[in-house]
Design a protein around this motif. Structure first.
Motif, mmCIF file in Angstrom:
data_model
loop_
_atom_site.group_PDB
_atom_site.id
_atom_site.type_symbol
_atom_site.label_atom_id
_atom_site.label_comp_id
_atom_site.label_asym_id
_atom_site.label_seq_id
_atom_site.Cartn_x
_atom_site.Cartn_y
_atom_site.Cartn_z
ATOM 1 N N LYS A 566 -100.043 33.227 -11.707
ATOM 2 C CA LYS A 566 -100.359 33.108 -10.284
ATOM 3 C C LYS A 566 -99.660 31.860 -9.743
ATOM 4 O O LYS A 566 -99.844 30.756 -10.247
ATOM 5 N N ALA A 567 -98.811 32.085 -8.775
ATOM 6 C CA ALA A 567 -98.098 30.972 -8.153
ATOM 7 C C ALA A 567 -99.076 30.189 -7.300
ATOM 8 O O ALA A 567 -99.756 30.748 -6.444
ATOM 9 N N ASP A 568 -99.161 28.919 -7.566
ATOM 10 C CA ASP A 568 -100.151 28.115 -6.862
ATOM 11 C C ASP A 568 -99.466 27.096 -5.976
ATOM 12 O O ASP A 568 -98.790 27.450 -5.018
ATOM 13 N N GLU A 569 -99.550 25.856 -6.340
ATOM 14 C CA GLU A 569 -99.065 24.776 -5.503
ATOM 15 C C GLU A 569 -97.550 24.627 -5.601
ATOM 16 O O GLU A 569 -96.984 24.751 -6.687
ATOM 17 N N VAL A 570 -96.907 24.363 -4.474
ATOM 18 C CA VAL A 570 -95.489 24.006 -4.455
ATOM 19 C C VAL A 570 -95.407 22.504 -4.209
ATOM 20 O O VAL A 570 -95.821 22.010 -3.163
ATOM 21 N N ARG A 571 -94.889 21.804 -5.194
ATOM 22 C CA ARG A 571 -94.820 20.351 -5.084
ATOM 23 C C ARG A 571 -93.458 19.904 -4.565
ATOM 24 O O ARG A 571 -92.469 20.617 -4.692
ATOM 25 N N VAL A 572 -93.450 18.709 -3.987
ATOM 26 C CA VAL A 572 -92.245 18.183 -3.346
ATOM 27 C C VAL A 572 -91.948 16.800 -3.910
ATOM 28 O O VAL A 572 -92.844 15.954 -4.017
ATOM 29 N N TRP A 573 -90.696 16.587 -4.259
ATOM 30 C CA TRP A 573 -90.255 15.265 -4.709
ATOM 31 C C TRP A 573 -89.032 14.872 -3.913
ATOM 32 O O TRP A 573 -88.046 15.585 -3.871
ATOM 33 N N ALA A 574 -89.104 13.721 -3.266
ATOM 34 C CA ALA A 574 -87.966 13.207 -2.509
ATOM 35 C C ALA A 574 -87.252 12.131 -3.329
ATOM 36 O O ALA A 574 -87.901 11.385 -4.067
ATOM 37 N N PRO A 575 -85.933 12.015 -3.226
ATOM 38 C CA PRO A 575 -85.186 11.065 -4.063
ATOM 39 C C PRO A 575 -85.693 9.628 -3.988
ATOM 40 O O PRO A 575 -85.695 8.918 -4.999
ATOM 41 N N HIS A 576 -86.128 9.185 -2.795
ATOM 42 C CA HIS A 576 -86.555 7.788 -2.694
ATOM 43 C C HIS A 576 -87.828 7.511 -3.477
ATOM 44 O O HIS A 576 -88.180 6.343 -3.726
ATOM 45 N N MET A 577 -88.534 8.563 -3.929
ATOM 46 C CA MET A 577 -89.777 8.359 -4.662
ATOM 47 C C MET A 577 -89.545 7.856 -6.087
ATOM 48 O O MET A 577 -90.506 7.510 -6.783
ATOM 49 N N TYR A 578 -88.293 7.802 -6.531
ATOM 50 C CA TYR A 578 -88.026 7.237 -7.853
ATOM 51 C C TYR A 578 -88.384 5.752 -7.916
ATOM 52 O O TYR A 578 -88.551 5.192 -9.003
ATOM 53 N N HIS A 579 -88.440 5.107 -6.783
ATOM 54 C CA HIS A 579 -89.072 3.793 -6.677
ATOM 55 C C HIS A 579 -90.159 3.897 -5.612
ATOM 56 O O HIS A 579 -89.922 4.454 -4.540
ATOM 57 N N TRP A 580 -91.305 3.351 -5.897
ATOM 58 C CA TRP A 580 -92.404 3.431 -4.933
ATOM 59 C C TRP A 580 -92.257 2.332 -3.887
ATOM 60 O O TRP A 580 -91.635 1.287 -4.140
ATOM 61 N N PRO A 581 -92.850 2.548 -2.721
ATOM 62 C CA PRO A 581 -92.752 1.535 -1.668
ATOM 63 C C PRO A 581 -93.750 0.401 -1.866
ATOM 64 O O PRO A 581 -94.844 0.598 -2.399
ATOM 65 N N PHE A 582 -93.367 -0.775 -1.444
ATOM 66 C CA PHE A 582 -94.333 -1.852 -1.318
ATOM 67 C C PHE A 582 -95.201 -1.565 -0.102
ATOM 68 O O PHE A 582 -94.758 -0.928 0.858
ATOM 69 N N MET A 583 -96.428 -2.021 -0.142
ATOM 70 C CA MET A 583 -97.316 -1.822 0.998
ATOM 71 C C MET A 583 -96.720 -2.466 2.249
ATOM 72 O O MET A 583 -96.170 -3.565 2.192
ATOM 73 N N GLN A 584 -96.851 -1.774 3.353
ATOM 74 C CA GLN A 584 -96.243 -2.250 4.580
ATOM 75 C C GLN A 584 -96.799 -3.607 5.006
ATOM 76 O O GLN A 584 -96.060 -4.454 5.521
ATOM 77 N N ASN A 585 -98.098 -3.828 4.767
ATOM 78 C CA ASN A 585 -98.662 -5.115 5.184
ATOM 79 C C ASN A 585 -98.083 -6.272 4.373
ATOM 80 O O ASN A 585 -98.027 -7.408 4.862
ATOM 81 N N GLU A 586 -97.611 -6.005 3.145
ATOM 82 C CA GLU A 586 -96.948 -7.050 2.381
ATOM 83 C C GLU A 586 -95.519 -7.257 2.881
ATOM 84 O O GLU A 586 -95.049 -8.381 2.997
ATOM 85 N N VAL A 587 -94.824 -6.168 3.180
ATOM 86 C CA VAL A 587 -93.459 -6.270 3.697
ATOM 87 C C VAL A 587 -93.451 -7.029 5.020
ATOM 88 O O VAL A 587 -92.547 -7.829 5.299
ATOM 89 N N ASN A 588 -94.475 -6.790 5.833
ATOM 90 C CA ASN A 588 -94.554 -7.442 7.140
ATOM 91 C C ASN A 588 -94.665 -8.964 7.042
ATOM 92 O O ASN A 588 -94.395 -9.675 8.010
ATOM 93 N N LYS A 589 -95.063 -9.464 5.874
ATOM 94 C CA LYS A 589 -95.174 -10.909 5.699
ATOM 95 C C LYS A 589 -93.811 -11.574 5.555
ATOM 96 O O LYS A 589 -93.713 -12.803 5.612
ATOM 97 N N GLY A 590 -92.775 -10.772 5.300
ATOM 98 C CA GLY A 590 -91.420 -11.295 5.331
ATOM 99 C C GLY A 590 -90.864 -11.782 4.016
ATOM 100 O O GLY A 590 -89.749 -12.323 3.982
ATOM 101 N N TYR A 591 -91.592 -11.608 2.911
ATOM 102 C CA TYR A 591 -91.067 -12.109 1.644
ATOM 103 C C TYR A 591 -90.537 -11.004 0.735
ATOM 104 O O TYR A 591 -89.931 -11.284 -0.298
ATOM 105 N N LEU A 592 -90.749 -9.735 1.115
ATOM 106 C CA LEU A 592 -90.324 -8.610 0.293
ATOM 107 C C LEU A 592 -89.279 -7.772 1.012
ATOM 108 O O LEU A 592 -89.418 -7.493 2.204
#
Length: 598
Positions: A566-592
C-alpha cells in the motif's frame, strides 16, 4: 555505592539553578542562582564532592539520549529519529517529524527539533570551560581524580561539537571559558569556524581526553567516559569528515563563495581522510581487550525468535561488553511507562515507532542473497520473514511475532483487534519497531533505560567503510565487516567485489546493524544519498514513495498470510537539507552565517 546514573540524577536535583534557560540565549544563565540558594562558583570547587556533582551535571546537560523525551535536555523532541528516515514512521499527525519529511525544514519550522539542543549544548560547553578552568582548585582531590575528571569534560565537549558538526558543518568553537566577557553581548558573538577547524578541534579534544581517561571504571562508576569512548568518537568524527558531504570542493548547495564554502566543506577532496578514519578505528579495535570490550558472540538461542540473541543483547542489555558509551541521564521509569517519553511501549508502537516496508526490504536472506518481494503482493509472508537475516526479528515486530506479556502475539492482519487503540494508529505500515522497546516492559512494569551512543561494532564498520574508500575492497575491509556479520549468523561478503559494490554492501550493513540507533539520518546525509533511490531495494530513501503492507489472514488452519503493498506517504528531500539551518533568532544576532538555501 551510587552508580553514575544516580549521581547524575542527584546532580540535576542539587544544582537547581541550571534547570531553566532561554533558547533565545546562546549559553544560558545557568550560574545565576535562584533566590534563597547561596551557591557560588567557589562553593562548587571547594570540595571534591561538590565538583563531582557539577561534573555529573555536565553529563546530564551534554550527553543526548536518542529516546524521544519531551524535555529541555533532549531538545523537546517527542519522536525517535528513526521516524525522520526510511527506518520508520510516526503515525499521529501532530508529530514534527512529518514537517521534516515533507521537506519543510526552515530556520523557524517546528520540525527543527534539535533547536533546543543548540542552547543546551552550549550550556554544557560553557560549564565544561568553567570546570576545566577551576578543577585544579579543588583542595581535597588527587591529581589522578583531576586528570580523569578533566578527560571526561573534554570528551563531552567533543561529543557536543560532533553532534553539531554532523548537523550544521562548521560551528563556533569555544576552547576555553569565556570569563568576564560573558557580560559583554558582543564578546560572545563568536563566528563559525570552518569544517576543517571544527573537525580538528573535536579530534584534539578526543586525543586529550584519551590521554587522561582510564580504560575501565569501577562498578559504581560504570557509564563514565573511558579512553575507548574518546578513541571511538575520534574515529567516527574522522569518518564523517572523510565522507562526501564534507570531503569535497564542490558542496551540494554552494554559498557561491569559496571562503564561505569552507563552513560546510573542506574545499577539496583528499582520499587520505578516509585512511585517517580507518587507522583511528583500528586503534579502537586494538584497545578493546584492554577496556574489557568485545563483540557479543556467545549468547544462546532466543526462545521466541529461534535465533542467537547476540545482536539483541548488544542493544538490550545495559552496560554490556560491547557498549563503549551510553547515555544514562534518564531516571527510573515507573509502572505504566517505559523509556519512550513516558508512554507505555504499546502506545509507542502505534504512534511513535512503526517500520516501513522500504526498510524491511534491506534485510538479506540468511544465505546473504536478496529476498524476493513482489510489489503485486504474495501469499507467503511468514515464509519470507523466516528466511531473513536474524537481526530482522530482533529489530522489527511483525504479524504473529511476540511483543510483550500483555500482547504475546501481534495481530496485525486486517480485521484483527491488534491493540487497545484505534486501528488507524495501531497498524499503518504493517510493522512495529522492536529494537529499543524491551519486550519485558509492559503497561505495569517499568525499568532503567540505556541509550548506546558508541559501541564496538561501529569501530569495525568504520574500518571497513573507510578502508574501501581509501584503498578499495582490501582483505582487511572484508575481515572487519565479516566479523560483525558472523556474530549474527550471516555469511561473509562474497569475494571479488568492486569498490562500488563493496560500498553499497557496507552502507547497507551499517544501516542494518545500527538500525534505530540515531545513525541513519546522518549517514544518508554524509553519503549524499538522501534524495536517491536505495540501490539495494530500488525504493526511495528520503525522497519519494514510502510503502506499508496490508496483511490478510489465510483461512484456518493455515498459519500463512497474504500481503499487498500500500503506497502511503510521499516524502520530500530538498538539496539544502543536507545541512540544517541555524535558528533564525540566532542568525539575527549577527554572529552566524546561515547555511545556504535557507
Amino acid at each position: 555505592m551510587k552508580t553514575l546514573r544516580h549521581i547524575i540524577l542527584i546532580g540535576i536535583s542539587i544544582i537547581a539553578f541550571q534547570a531553566f534557560y532561554s533558547c533565545e540565549e546562546m549559553f544560558g544563565d545557568y550560574l545565576e542562582k535562584p533566590p534563597g540558594v547561596d551557591v557560588t562558583e567557589d562553593t562548587i570547587f571547594s570540595s571534591r564532592i561538590n565538583a563531582e556533582t557539577f561534573l555529573t551535571s555536565i553529563y546530564a546537560t551534554g550527553v543526548e539520549s536518542g529516546y524521544p523525551l519531551w524535555d529541555n535536555w533532549n531538545g523537546r523532541r517527542d519522536t525517535p529519529f528513526s521516524s525522520w528516515t526510511d527506518e520508520g514512521e510516526n503515525v499521529a499527525s501532530w508529530y514534527y517529524s512529518h514537517q521534516f519529511n515533507a521537506g519543510t525544514l526552515t530556520p523557524t519550522s517546528g520540525s527543527h527539533e534539535n533547536r533546543g539542543r543548540w542552547a543546551v549544548r552550549f550550556m554544557a560547553i560553557r560549564k565544561i570551560g568553567i570546570f576545566l578552568d577551576r578543577v585544579d582548585d579543588v583542595p581535597d582531590a588527587t591529581q589522578e581524580w583531576k586528570d580523569q575528571a578533566s578527560g571526561q569534560a573534554m570528551f563531552i565537549r567533543a561529543l557536543c561539537y560532533f553532534d553539531m558538526f554532523k548537523i550544521y558543518g562548521g560551528v563556533p568553537l569555544i576552547p576555553e571559558r569565556l570569563g568576564a566577557s560573558i557580560d559583554d553581548p558582543e564578546a560572545i558573538k563568536i563566528p563559525r569556524s570552518t569544517v576543517e577547524e571544527t573537525v580538528n578541534f573535536i579530534v584534539e579534544q578526543c586525543n586529550a581526553a584519551a590521554a587522561l581517561l582510564p580504560d575501565t571504571w569501577p562498578t559504581e562508576d560504570i557509564g563514565r567516559a573511558t579512553k575507548g569512548a574518546a578513541l571511538l568518537l575520534k574515529a567516527k568524527t574522522l569518518l564523517y569528515a572523510a565522507s562526501p558531504l564534507s570531503n569535497t570542493g564542490d558542496p551540494v548547495v554552494s554559498y557561491g563563495s569559496p571562503e564561505n564554502n569552507l563552513l560546510i566543506s573542506y574545499g577539496n577532496y583528499d582520499v587520505n581522510r578516509w585512511q585517517l578514519a580507518a587507522d583511528a578505528a583500528q586503534v579502537v579495535i586494538d584497545w578493546a581487550p584492554t577496556g574489557g570490550k568485545t563483540l557479543i558472540d556467545d549468547r544462546g538461542v532466543h526462545p521466541d525468535w529461534g535465533v542467537n540473541q547476540n545482536y539483541y543483547d548488544a542493544w538490550h542489555e545495559p552496560d554490556n561488553v560491547e557498549s563503549i558509551f551510553a547515555a544514562k541521564n534518564i531516571g527510573q521509569i515507573g509502572p505504566g511507562h517505559t523509556l519512550w517519553k513516558g508512554m507505555n511501549n504499546f502506545y509507542v508502537a502505534q504512534g511513535g515507532a512503526q517500520v516501513w516496508q522500504n526498510w524491511v526490504e534491506k534485510y538479506e536472506k540468511r544465505d546473504g542473497t536478496p529476498q524476493t518481494w513482489d510489489i503485486n503482493g504474495g501469499n507467503n509472508l511468514i515464509e519470507l520473514y523466516n528466511e531473513l537475516d536474524p537481526r530482522f526479528v530482533q529489530s522489527v515486530a511483525y504479524v504473529t511475532s511476540y511483543w510483550n506479556p500483555d500482547f504475546p502475539t501481534l495481530m496485525l492482519w486486517e480485521g484483527a483487534v491488534a491493540s487497545n487503540q484505534p486501528p488507524i494508529l495501531g497498524n499503518k505500515t504493517g510493522y512495529w519497531q522492536r529494537k529499543m522497546v524491551p519486550p519485558e516492559m509492559t503497561s505495569s512494569v517499568g525499568g532503567w533505560p540505556n541509550w548506546n551512543i558508541l559501541r564496538l561494532a561501529e569501530a569495525y564498520l568504520i574500518k571497513a567503510e573507510a578502508l574501501n574508500e581509501a584503498q578499495g575492497p582490501v582483505q582487511e575491509a572484508y575481515d572487519a565487516v565479516n566479523k560483525v556479520r558472523a556474530r549474527s549468523g550471516m555469511p561473509d561478503f562474497l569475494p571479488g567485489l568492486s569498490q562500488e559494490e563493496f560500498r553499497i554492501k557496507i552502507q547497507n550493513e551499517r544501516s542494518i546493524e545500527l538500525f534505530a540507533e540515531n545513525n541513519r539520518l546522518w549517514d544518508v546525509m554524509r553519503w549524499l544519498i538522501a534524495d536517491k533511490t536505495d540501490p539495494v531495494t530500488g525504493k526511495a530513501i528520503l525522497n519519494g514513495q514510502m510503502y506499508g503492507i496490508r496483511i490478510t489472514k489465510q483461512p484456518d488452519p493455515s498459519t500463512e498470510f497474504n500481503y499487498e503493498y500500500k503506497a502511503d506517504e510521499v516524502r520530500v528531500w530538498a538539496p539544502h537539507m543536507y545541512h540544517w539551518p541555524f535558528m533564525q533568532n540566532e542568525v539575527n544576532k549577527g554572529y552566524l552565517i546561515q547555511n545556504p538555501g535557507y
